[in-house]
Design a protein around this motif. Structure first.
Motif, PDB file in Angstrom:
ATOM      1  N   GLU A  75      15.695 -19.496 -21.285  1.00  0.00           N
ATOM      2  CA  GLU A  75      14.896 -19.902 -22.439  1.00  0.00           C
ATOM      3  C   GLU A  75      13.410 -19.796 -22.119  1.00  0.00           C
ATOM      4  OE1 GLU A  75      15.561 -23.436 -25.563  1.00  0.00           O
ATOM      5  OE2 GLU A  75      14.919 -24.132 -23.601  1.00  0.00           O
ATOM      6  N   CYS A  76      13.049 -20.201 -20.928  1.00  0.00           N
ATOM      7  CA  CYS A  76      11.649 -20.110 -20.479  1.00  0.00           C
ATOM      8  C   CYS A  76      11.199 -18.654 -20.442  1.00  0.00           C
ATOM      9  CB  CYS A  76      11.523 -20.749 -19.099  1.00  0.00           C
ATOM     10  SG  CYS A  76       9.838 -20.869 -18.494  1.00  0.00           S
ATOM     11  N   GLY A  77      12.089 -17.782 -19.991  1.00  0.00           N
ATOM     12  CA  GLY A  77      11.788 -16.359 -19.978  1.00  0.00           C
ATOM     13  C   GLY A  77      11.596 -15.801 -21.374  1.00  0.00           C
ATOM     14  N   LEU A  78      12.449 -16.201 -22.285  1.00  0.00           N
ATOM     15  CA  LEU A  78      12.336 -15.759 -23.685  1.00  0.00           C
ATOM     16  C   LEU A  78      11.013 -16.197 -24.301  1.00  0.00           C
ATOM     17  CD1 LEU A  78      15.821 -16.238 -25.440  1.00  0.00           C
ATOM     18  CD2 LEU A  78      14.439 -14.162 -25.387  1.00  0.00           C
ATOM     19  N   GLU A  79      10.642 -17.429 -24.039  1.00  0.00           N
ATOM     20  CA  GLU A  79       9.402 -17.974 -24.602  1.00  0.00           C
ATOM     21  C   GLU A  79       8.169 -17.207 -24.123  1.00  0.00           C
ATOM     22  OE1 GLU A  79       9.650 -21.966 -23.257  1.00  0.00           O
ATOM     23  OE2 GLU A  79      11.030 -22.626 -24.847  1.00  0.00           O
ATOM     24  N   ASN A  80       8.270 -16.594 -22.956  1.00  0.00           N
ATOM     25  CA  ASN A  80       7.131 -15.876 -22.380  1.00  0.00           C
ATOM     26  C   ASN A  80       7.258 -14.355 -22.516  1.00  0.00           C
ATOM     27  OD1 ASN A  80       5.228 -17.843 -20.689  1.00  0.00           O
ATOM     28  ND2 ASN A  80       7.322 -18.606 -20.529  1.00  0.00           N
ATOM     29  N   SER A  81       8.245 -13.903 -23.270  1.00  0.00           N
ATOM     30  CA  SER A  81       8.473 -12.461 -23.406  1.00  0.00           C
ATOM     31  C   SER A  81       7.748 -11.885 -24.621  1.00  0.00           C
ATOM     32  CB  SER A  81       9.974 -12.178 -23.531  1.00  0.00           C
ATOM     33  OG  SER A  81      10.488 -12.713 -24.746  1.00  0.00           O
ATOM     34  N   ILE A  82       7.408 -10.597 -24.541  1.00  0.00           N
ATOM     35  CA  ILE A  82       6.756  -9.922 -25.665  1.00  0.00           C
ATOM     36  C   ILE A  82       7.387  -8.565 -25.955  1.00  0.00           C
ATOM     37  CG2 ILE A  82       4.528 -11.084 -25.339  1.00  0.00           C
ATOM     38  CD1 ILE A  82       3.543  -8.569 -23.905  1.00  0.00           C
ATOM     39  N   GLY A  83       8.443  -8.209 -25.249  1.00  0.00           N
ATOM     40  CA  GLY A  83       9.077  -6.909 -25.428  1.00  0.00           C
ATOM     41  C   GLY A  83       9.804  -6.784 -26.751  1.00  0.00           C
ATOM     42  N   LYS A  84      10.004  -5.561 -27.186  1.00  0.00           N
ATOM     43  CA  LYS A  84      10.756  -5.314 -28.426  1.00  0.00           C
ATOM     44  C   LYS A  84      12.225  -5.676 -28.241  1.00  0.00           C
ATOM     45  CE  LYS A  84      11.625  -1.885 -32.045  1.00  0.00           C
ATOM     46  NZ  LYS A  84      11.353  -0.510 -32.537  1.00  0.00           N
ATOM     47  N   TYR A  85      12.734  -5.447 -27.032  1.00  0.00           N
ATOM     48  CA  TYR A  85      14.133  -5.763 -26.719  1.00  0.00           C
ATOM     49  C   TYR A  85      14.188  -6.681 -25.501  1.00  0.00           C
ATOM     50  CZ  TYR A  85      15.211  -1.837 -29.810  1.00  0.00           C
ATOM     51  OH  TYR A  85      15.284  -1.001 -30.894  1.00  0.00           O
ATOM     52  N   ILE A  86      15.303  -7.395 -25.407  1.00  0.00           N
ATOM     53  CA  ILE A  86      15.529  -8.325 -24.311  1.00  0.00           C
ATOM     54  C   ILE A  86      16.752  -7.893 -23.518  1.00  0.00           C
ATOM     55  CG2 ILE A  86      16.163 -10.707 -23.704  1.00  0.00           C
ATOM     56  CD1 ILE A  86      13.337 -10.529 -24.743  1.00  0.00           C
ATOM     57  N   LEU A  87      16.627  -7.944 -22.195  1.00  0.00           N
ATOM     58  CA  LEU A  87      17.783  -7.737 -21.325  1.00  0.00           C
ATOM     59  C   LEU A  87      17.802  -8.857 -20.291  1.00  0.00           C
ATOM     60  CD1 LEU A  87      20.197  -5.958 -20.494  1.00  0.00           C
ATOM     61  CD2 LEU A  87      18.658  -4.756 -18.932  1.00  0.00           C
ATOM     62  N   PHE A  88      18.869  -9.651 -20.310  1.00  0.00           N
ATOM     63  CA  PHE A  88      19.042 -10.701 -19.314  1.00  0.00           C
ATOM     64  C   PHE A  88      19.737 -10.104 -18.089  1.00  0.00           C
ATOM     65  CE2 PHE A  88      18.996 -13.089 -23.347  1.00  0.00           C
ATOM     66  CZ  PHE A  88      18.045 -14.044 -23.060  1.00  0.00           C
ATOM     67  N   VAL A  89      19.189 -10.363 -16.924  1.00  0.00           N
ATOM     68  CA  VAL A  89      19.782  -9.876 -15.677  1.00  0.00           C
ATOM     69  C   VAL A  89      19.908 -11.046 -14.717  1.00  0.00           C
ATOM     70  CG1 VAL A  89      19.500  -8.332 -13.699  1.00  0.00           C
ATOM     71  CG2 VAL A  89      18.806  -7.555 -15.970  1.00  0.00           C
ATOM     72  N   ASP A  90      21.088 -11.243 -14.153  1.00  0.00           N
ATOM     73  CA  ASP A  90      21.259 -12.286 -13.147  1.00  0.00           C
ATOM     74  C   ASP A  90      20.608 -11.832 -11.845  1.00  0.00           C
ATOM     75  OD1 ASP A  90      22.614 -13.794 -14.963  1.00  0.00           O
ATOM     76  OD2 ASP A  90      24.613 -13.321 -14.200  1.00  0.00           O
ATOM     77  N   GLY A  91      19.984 -12.749 -11.143  1.00  0.00           N
ATOM     78  CA  GLY A  91      19.169 -12.407  -9.990  1.00  0.00           C
ATOM     79  C   GLY A  91      19.913 -11.881  -8.784  1.00  0.00           C
ATOM     80  N   ASP A  92      21.231 -11.987  -8.775  1.00  0.00           N
ATOM     81  CA  ASP A  92      22.005 -11.419  -7.672  1.00  0.00           C
ATOM     82  C   ASP A  92      22.667 -10.095  -8.057  1.00  0.00           C
ATOM     83  OD1 ASP A  92      23.636 -12.690  -9.464  1.00  0.00           O
ATOM     84  OD2 ASP A  92      24.725 -13.896  -7.996  1.00  0.00           O
TER      85      ASP A  92
END
Length: 330
Positions: free
Chosen positions: A73-90
């Motif tokens: 959610e924190c990442g989404l709030e700070n994003s500005i891209g046209k599209y979103i891709l969630f990636v797990d850190g491992d």
């Protein structure tokens, strides 16, 4: 214009985070922002992330530990891209992953793009389908999700950010397990235009210490996620249209995955069984469940029917079955 925002929650993954970030920095598509959220790691994860602090395409957010949902959610709030891709850190991406997803979404004016992955471990990797759709045609993504034809993994969805904002879709805070299921169901309830590509573009790394492999009270969140989905279906006046598909989902998530497929039944499994029974699902009235059971062999069908009837009888049946197997082997 930033084309894609890649959001990476990171918690105590010092062994993996560098490989993850490098795989995104090496993508063939330009105009990508990478948002890495250190979720209160107690190891050297933050130190590893800060190695990339000189790169202008990377935003580093260091926050107290609140779980993966709040980190995303924190990442989404700070994003500005046209599209979103969630990636797990491992995990990590194939080099052409984001370019292929972006081009496909743009060409088809898609709100969501589904794609396939690799299951990876120390010994190698193998391709995994994250959806099972005839001719890749998707008329009702919510129905296919409930029926198990679309994997609920959030990382297997390339999503238009404007769609999330317009529909006020929020990540389900407070879930340690099955948060992806609740979130993807919420997305699909909003009737996005979904497209599918068969390419294997994501590497899911299987860790022995993964929370999804841990049998403790956190798996009770599966039932919470199902309750969230049911509540939202009713709020949108959609429950009656998806009643039997939702029951199939609950049967699969609570009974098949947590009882039938569980190698060892603990106290928490019994609690989940009681939660499943409390839903009052009439198996003989649900053709989706009946069709699913029909694919099992005779012995498996007997075991399923015994457990459905009574949990204790099921455990006694398993004890007898395992004793006979041990006697025959020895």
């Amino acid at each position: 214009m930033i084309k894609v925002s890649v959001i990476i929650p990171a918690y105590n993954i010092e062994k993996y985070i560098e490989k993850c970030i490098k795989s995104i920095l090496n993508q063939t598509l330009n105009s990508i922002e990478i948002i890495v959220i250190n979720d209160g790691s107690t190891d050297n994860t933050l130190k590893k992330i800060k190695k990339f602090s000189d790169n202008n395409s990377i935003k580093i957010i260091d926050k107290k530990n609140e779980g993966v949902v709040r980190a995303r959610e924190c990442g989404l709030e700070n994003s500005i891209g046209k599209y979103i891709l969630f990636v797990d850190g491992d995990d990590w991406l194939e080099k052409n992953c984001i370019e292929e997803l972006y081009n496909n979404a743009e060409a088809n004016k898609s709100d969501v793009v589904l794609y396939n992955s690799y299951w990876s471990c120390e010994k190698g990797k193998r391709p995994v389908d994250t959806f099972n759709l005839k001719n890749n045609i998707l008329e009702d993504p919510l129905r296919e999700l409930f029926l198990g034809n679309i994997m609920p993994a959030i990382w297997a969805k390339f999503i238009k950010r404007e769609f999330l904002i317009t529909n006020e879709i929020q990540l389900p805070y407070g879930l340690a397990i099955a948060e992806d299921l609740a979130y993807v169901a919420d997305v699909f309830m909003c009737r996005p235009k979904v497209n599918c590509i068969s390419s294997n573009l994501y590497n899911y790394y299987s860790r022995s210490d993964s929370v999804t492999k841990t049998v403790d009270k956190r798996i009770l969140d599966v039932d919470k996620a199902l309750s969230l989905i049911k509540t939202k279906l009713k709020m949108k006046n959609m429950y009656n249209s998806y009643k039997y598909e939702f029951e199939k989902l609950a049967f699969q998530q609570l009974f098949i995955y947590r009882i039938y497929n569980s190698p060892k039944l603990e106290k928490v499994n019994r609690i989940l069984y009681n939660l499943y029974k409390s839903r009052g699902i009439k198996i003989k009235r649900n053709n989706y469940i009946l069709e699913d059971i029909s694919k099992y062999n005779v012995g498996a069908k007997i075991r399923i029917n015994i457990y459905v009837t009574n949990y204790n009888l099921g455990k006694i049946y398993d004890l007898c079955r395992n004793t006979i197997k041990h006697f025959l082997i020895s």
